[in-house]
Design an enzyme around this catalytic site. Structure first.
Site, mmCIF file in Angstrom:
data_model
loop_
_atom_site.group_PDB
_atom_site.id
_atom_site.type_symbol
_atom_site.label_atom_id
_atom_site.label_comp_id
_atom_site.label_asym_id
_atom_site.label_seq_id
_atom_site.Cartn_x
_atom_site.Cartn_y
_atom_site.Cartn_z
ATOM 1 N N SER A 87 0.848 -1.163 -0.066
ATOM 2 C CA SER A 87 -0.037 -0.046 0.070
ATOM 3 C C SER A 87 0.903 1.272 0.055
ATOM 4 C CB SER A 87 -0.868 -0.027 1.134
ATOM 5 O OG SER A 87 -1.646 -1.187 1.308
ATOM 6 N N GLY A 120 -1.245 -7.690 -12.614
ATOM 7 C CA GLY A 120 -2.073 -8.487 -13.460
ATOM 8 C C GLY A 120 -1.774 -8.390 -14.956
ATOM 9 N N GLY A 344 -22.811 -28.778 5.313
ATOM 10 C CA GLY A 344 -21.766 -29.607 4.735
ATOM 11 C C GLY A 344 -21.821 -29.306 3.042
ATOM 12 N N THR A 365 -8.056 -6.224 0.538
ATOM 13 C CA THR A 365 -6.626 -5.731 0.685
ATOM 14 C C THR A 365 -6.213 -4.902 -0.677
ATOM 15 O OG1 THR A 365 -6.146 -7.888 1.451
ATOM 16 C CG2 THR A 365 -4.305 -6.704 0.674
ATOM 17 N N GLU A 367 -6.309 -1.842 -3.500
ATOM 18 C CA GLU A 367 -7.070 -0.325 -3.534
ATOM 19 C C GLU A 367 -7.270 -0.044 -2.014
ATOM 20 O OE1 GLU A 367 -7.277 1.361 -6.065
ATOM 21 O OE2 GLU A 367 -6.650 0.049 -7.378
#
Lengths: 607, 607
Positions: A87, A120, A344, A365, A367
Site C-alpha cells: 500500500s 495482473g 456440509g 486488501t 485499493e
C-alpha cells in the site's frame, strides 16, 4: 418433472411485487432492461496501463502509445506493487536513474524486495508495462514516478535483455483468480529513452533538470473515489449472490423437527438460521443503495472538480475509503457465513460458495488495506472535530457532527419495541454513537503531548470509531432511499423491513458501543432485540422473492444449491457423475495401488 | 547468507525460556521428546469402519470382520450421511427391510435424497461399508441401525449389482481435502445376509422378530466426548500454525512510518496489528490448555462409566459439545484473520494459509454443526437452572451455577486498570455474565406456555448464553493451568500475560453482554481496554519466541511467510520460479493466442 418449481410455494407467499423490486435492485427500469452485466464485466478489467498513460502522460505520449495499445499491437500492464512494498507507494525501491550521456533512464531493481510482484497480466502476456520507480537525477531522489518500459520482444515474445519476468505461482481458490496472470519482474540496468517517463506532471529535461508542475493532489483523490465506489457496488453484487444461494437452499434443506414421521423442518424456519441469514440479506440491499448513492457522489465530485471546487473532496474521499473498507469486509465475512449456513454441502465446489469467497477475498486488501483505510477515516474525523470550534461547518456525511453538542447529551426515547421502527430514532442512536465514540477518541488523544504517538497508541479505538461513522452512513443512505417514491405493491414496505433489520442487527452486534456511550439503555437494547425477532418473522415469507429480485440467472449464480427451481439434490447428484473421476467404475490406480493391498501382494517387510 | 536468521534480533528480546515453554506447549517433557505428531496424524484417520464394528457388532461379528479389515483384505468406510440428511441421524431415509423368506435384509435407496453422500473413502477405494439405514420388519419401522454391506467385487473392484457408487466432485481448496475420496452411493434392492446387521444392541431373529437390548444411551455420549475432545486439541494445532505464520511475517513485513529515509515500521509494531494478532496468539494457548484438560475429563468419564457412575456424563457431554463449537468456530475465523494480517501475500498458496483455511473449514460442520451443538448446551443450561430449586447440585463446569444467587447481585470491584489482572476479578465477571444471561433466557422462556415453542423463538439468545458459558470454561481452565507449578525462566509470567489478553479481549468483544447485564460498568469496560493495550506491549517483545515455542518445523508449517529464519522474500521469489508456468520464457499458447493479436492476424470481423 424438469419444469417443477420446488420454490413455488415459497414464491406464492411473497407479499410484494417482485418484478418491481427487480427494478429497484437494478437501479432503474433502464438499467433493468439493458441488463448491464456484460458491460460491467468488461469495464472491470484490471488493465490500468491505458488509464495511467491517459492520466499521467503528455499529449505527445498519449498520441504515440494509446493507439498501439487500443489496437493491441502492444499489451500493457501496470507494475507498481513490489515484493516488499504494498500500500505504501512512497516505499517503492525500484530506481530510474537519468544518464545525461545517453539521454536515457536506467531502470534497475537494486534489491530482492524491489522485484515487482502481483501486477495482473505481467507474468506471461504483457509486452510493455508502466513501471513505478524512484526517479534519480544527479544523485538526487525525486520520489516515485511512472515509466513506460518494453518487457518482451514484439517479434518472438522473449524477454528483453536485463528483464527477468514470470508468474508468481498459485493463489487462493481452485479457479478464477488462478487464471489471472499475476507476475514478478526484475530489472538489471534496463535502458529506456528519456521520453518514456510519463511527464504530464513532472519533467526531466535533456540536461537532467527535474521540474515539477504543481498539480493539486486532490485530483488523485478523485480517481480513488471512482475506483472505490465501483468496489462498493461490486460488494453488493458478491454478497447478494451468496445470500441468494444460501436463502434458496435454506428453504429446500430440512433438518430435525419432524412431527409424527412428517417432513423435517425447513432450515429457514429456524430462528438461529434467520438471525444469521436475514441480516446478510438486508446488508446486500443496504450496500446496493449506498453504492447507488456513491455513483451520484462521484458525479457530483467530478462536476465540482471541473469547477475548481475542492470543498467536498476530502469528505468524499474519506467517505468512499470507509465504505470500501466496511462493505468489502462485511461481504467477505458474509460469503463465508453463507457457506456455513449451507451446512456440509456449502463445502462442495458445486455450491459456488468456496470459489466466490476465494475470488472475493483480495477486495479487502487491494485499493487500500481495509484497516489502513479506516485509519484514514479516523484521521479525517479527528480533524473535522478539531475544526468544529473554529466554525468550519462539516459537510456531507459529516454534517451530523455540527450537532455534536446535542448528540452528546440526547436521550433515546424508545419505550416499547415498536418505537425502534422509527427512522428518526434509529438515525439519532447511530449519530449519537458515532459522535460520542469520536469525541471519546479526541479526548484521549488530547492527553498525549505527541499527537502522532497518541494516534498510534489509540489506533484500535480509532478504527472502531471510524466503523461507527461508516455504519451510520450506510444506515442513513438506506433511510434516504426510503424517502423516495418507490412504486410496486408492497415493495417499499419490504425495503422498510430490511432497513430496520439492517440497523437493529448492527445495534445488537455493537451493543457495547451504544450502551457504554450512554446512547441507549440496556433495557432499550433488549427491546431492539425483541423488535428484531418480529422483523425476522416479517422477512420470512418474502425471503425467496427478495432474492429472486436480484434477477440472477442460474448460469450467472453457478450454484447447484442456489438454482432457481430449488431442485437441488437432483442437480448435485447429476453433477457428481460429471466428475472425471467417475468416468470409470474401477478407478485409475486400482491395479497399481488398491489391488496389491487387497491381495496382500505388497512386501510385508514394508508394513 | 542462507544461515542468516532474520528473526535473531526478535528472538534476543524474549523475556522467557523458550525451550521450557515448548515443554508446556507439548503438554509434558515426554510428549515433547517423542514428538507425537506422526502418531497423532495416523490416529486421526477418519476410518470409522472398524470402530463401528467394534462398538456395535457382536463378538462373533467382530471375530469375523475385524481381522479382514486389519489385514486390509477388505477396505471399509462409514456410510451414514445422506444427500438430504446431515446431523439428524433419525432423518435418514435408506431402508433395510427384512425378508423372512430368504433370511436377508434388502438395502434400498427409496429416494434421491437418501443417496449416501460425503462418506470418506467411499467413492473409489472401499470394498465394504457400514451402512446406516432404517430397519423395517413386517412393515414396522424400528429406526436407524448399522449394516455391513459389500460394495465392490474383491476380484476386479467393479461395483456389485444394485450398487451405484462414485465420487462427489470438487470441494473447497485446491489441495488436501480434494484428495479425500468423498463418495456417493445408491442401493437398488441389494440383499445381504441377516448376520450382517450390527447386532450388539438390537437383534432381528430368524423369524423377523425385533429385540432391543436396553443399553444406556449414555455410552454413546462417551464416544462423542472422545471424538470432540480430539477436535478441540486439533483446533489449537491449526490456530497455532496460522498464528505462527502471521506473527513471523508481521515481524518481517514493513509498511509506512519511515523516518528520514530509514526502514519502514515493522507491521507487528502497529497497535491495529497487535489488537488482531495477539488475541489469536493467546487463543491458541488457551485452546491448547482446555484441550489438555478435556483429555483428563475423558479419562475421568471413562473411569466413571466403567464403575456405572453416570453422574457427570451429561455435564461432560455438554461441555465437550460447547467447546468443540466455540474452539472450531474461533479457529476458522482466526485462520482467515491471520491470512488478512499477512496482506496481499497471505493470498498466495505459498503462504500456506488458504489451504489451511479450506482444510480446516469442515470442522465447524462435521461431528455436530456448531450452532446445533450450542443449542444442546443451552438446553443443558436451562435444565440445570430449573433443577437448582430442587436441590440438585450442579457439577464440574456448571458448579458456578450453585452460586447463582451471589452472581446475580455481585458488583465488580475494579477501580483501576491493573485490577483487571486479578484472576478472581476476571473469573467472577465471566461467571456473573454467564449466569445472568442464562437466567435472563430462563425468565423469558417461562413466559411461553409451550416450552418448545419458547425455545425455538428464543434460540438466538440461547446460543449467546451458551457461548458465554463456554468462554467461561476456557478462561477458567487457563486460570487453573496457571495454578500449577510451571518451571522455566519467565515461562509462567508469559502465560499469565496471555491468559489476561485472552480474557480481556473476550470482554471487549462482548462488552455489550457484560455491561447490559450489569456485571461491569462502562467505566470498568474502558479500564479493561486500557489494560489490554498495556498487555499487548508486554507480549510484543516475546511474540516471536511465543510462536517458536510451538516447535513447528518449516516443513510442517509449509509456509514461505512463516519460515523460521524469516528470509521470506528470498523464499517467495525462489518459489515463484518453481511454478510450471515459468518453465519457459515464452509461454505455451503464445503462437496460438498472443501472437495473432499482436500481429493483427485475427479476423477484424470478430473484434
Amino acid at each position: 418433472m424438469a419444469a417443477l418449481d420446488y420454490h413455488a410455494e415459497e414464491r406464492s407467499k411473497a407479499e410484494f411485487d417482485v418484478e418491481e423490486m427487480k427494478i429497484v435492485w437494478a437501479g432503474s427500469r433502464h438499467d433493468y432492461e439493458i441488463n448491464d452485466r456484460v458491460a460491467r464485466l468488461v469495464a472491470s478489467d484490471p488493465g490500468m496501463f491505458i488509464p495511467a498513460i491517459k492520466g499521467q502522460g503528455t499529449e505527445e505520449q498519449q498520441e504515440k502509445w494509446l493507439p498501439m495499445a487500443y489496437k493491441m499491437q502492444i499489451i500493457g500492464c501496470y507494475a507498481q506493487t513490489e515484493l516488499g512494498h504494498g500500500s505504501n507507494v512512497q516505499g517503492l525501491e525500484t530506481t530510474a536513474t537519468f544518464d545525461p550521456q545517453t539521454d536515457e533512464f536506467v531502470i534497475h531493481s537494486p534489491t530482492l524486495t524491489s522485484s515487482k510482484w502481483w501486477p495482473g497480466g505481467l507474468g506471461k502476456v504483457s509486452t510493455h508495462a508502466v513501471v513505478y520507480a524512484r526517479l534519480i537525477t544527479d544523485g538526487k531522489d525525486h520520489g516515485v514516478h511512472g515509466f513506460i518500459v518494453q518487457l518482451r520482444s514484439l517479434d518472438d515474445h522473449s524477454p528483453l535483455p536485463g528483464i527477468t519476468v514470470g508468474d508468481i505461482g498459485m493463489k487462493f481458490g481452485s479457479g478464477a483468480y488462478n487464471s489471472m496472470d499475476n507476475g514478478v519482474l526484475r530489472f538489471d540496468h534496463v535502458r529506456i529513452p528519456r521520453n518514456q517517463m510519463l511527464m504530464r506532471d513532472s519533467q526531466v529535461t535533456r540536461e537532467g533538470k527535474y521540474m515539477h508542475s504543481d498539480v493539486p493532489t486532490q485530483l488523485v483523490y478523485g480517481t480513488m473515489v471512482n475506483v472505490r465506489q465501483k468496489i462498493v457496488s461490486n460488494a453488493s453484487g458478491a454478497l447478494s449472490r451468496a445470500v441468494c444461494i444460501a436463502t434458496r437452499y435454506s428453504a429446500v434443506r430440512r433438518q430435525f423437527g419432524s412431527q409424527n414421521g412428517g417432513p423435517e423442518t425447513q432450515v429457514i424456519d429456524y430462528r438461529t438460521q434467520q438471525s444469521r441469514l436475514f441480516p446478510l440479506l438486508a446488508s446486500a440491499y443496504a450496500f446496493r443503495f449506498v453504492g447507488e448513492w456513491l455513483t451520484w457522489l462521484y458525479a457530483d465530485v467530478t462536476q465540482r472538480l471541473q469547477a475548481n471546487d475542492f470543498s467536498t473532496l476530502s469528505e468524499a474521499h474519506a467517505c468512499t475509503a470507509g465504505l470500501k473498507s466496511i462493505t468489502t469486509s462485511e461481504t467477505l465475512d458474509g460469503i463465508e457465513e453463507c457457506r456455513k449456513l449451507c451446512g456440509g454441502h456449502g463445502y462442495l465446489s458445486s455450491s459456488g460458495l468456496p470459489e466466490l469467497f476465494a475470488v472475493y477475498a483480495p477486495n479487502c486488501t487491494y485499493e487500500g488495506d481495509n484497516i489502513v483505510l479506516l485509519l484514514q477515516v479516523a484521521r479525517f474525523l479527528m480533524k473535522t472535530f478539531s475544526q468544529l470550534g473554529s466554525g468550519k461547518k462539516p459537510v456531507g456525511t459529516t454534517a451530523y457532527m455540527g450537532r455534536a453538542e446535542h448528540l452528546m447529551q440526547c436521550c433515546c426515547e424508545v419505550e416499547r419495541a415498536e418505537d425502534w421502527l422509527k427512522p428518526s430514532v434509529i438515525l439519532e442512536a447511530f449519530e449519537a454513537r458515532a459522535a460520542r465514540m469520536s469525541v471519546s477518541c479526541a479526548t484521549n488523544l488530547s492527553k498525549f503531548s505527541n499527537p502522532e504517538e497518541g494516534f498510534a497508541e489509540l489506533s484500535a479505538d480509532l478504527v472502531e470509531a471510524a466503523v461507527a461513522h461508516c455504519q451510520l452512513i450506510v444506515v442513513s443512505k438506506f433511510v434516504e432511499k426510503l424517502q423516495q417514491d418507490i412504486p410496486g405493491k408492497g415493495v417499499k414496505r419490504q425495503l422498510e423491513i430490511l432497513c430496520n433489520v439492517y440497523a437493529l442487527y448492527l445495534l445488537h452486534k455493537h451493543l457495547g458501543d451504544f450502551v457504554t456511550t450512554g446512547c441507549i439503555t440496556p433495557k432499550q437494547g433488549a427491546l431492539a432485540n425483541e423488535q428484531l425477532r418480529l422483523l425476522y418473522s416479517q422477512v420470512r415469507p418474502n425471503a425467496i422473492a427478495l432474492v429472486d429480485a436480484f434477477n440472477y440467472t442460474d448460469h450467472y449464480l453457478g450454484s447447484d444449491l442456489g438454482c432457481y427451481d430449488g431442485n437441488v439434490y437432483q442437480k448435485l447428484y447429476e453433477g457428481a457423475w460429471k466428475d472425471p473421476l467417475n468416468d470409470t467404475d474401477v478407478p485409475d490406480g486400482y491395479h497399481e495401488y488398491i489391488r496389491p493391498i487387497l491381495k496382500q501382494h505388497i512386501r510385508t517387510a514394508r508394513l
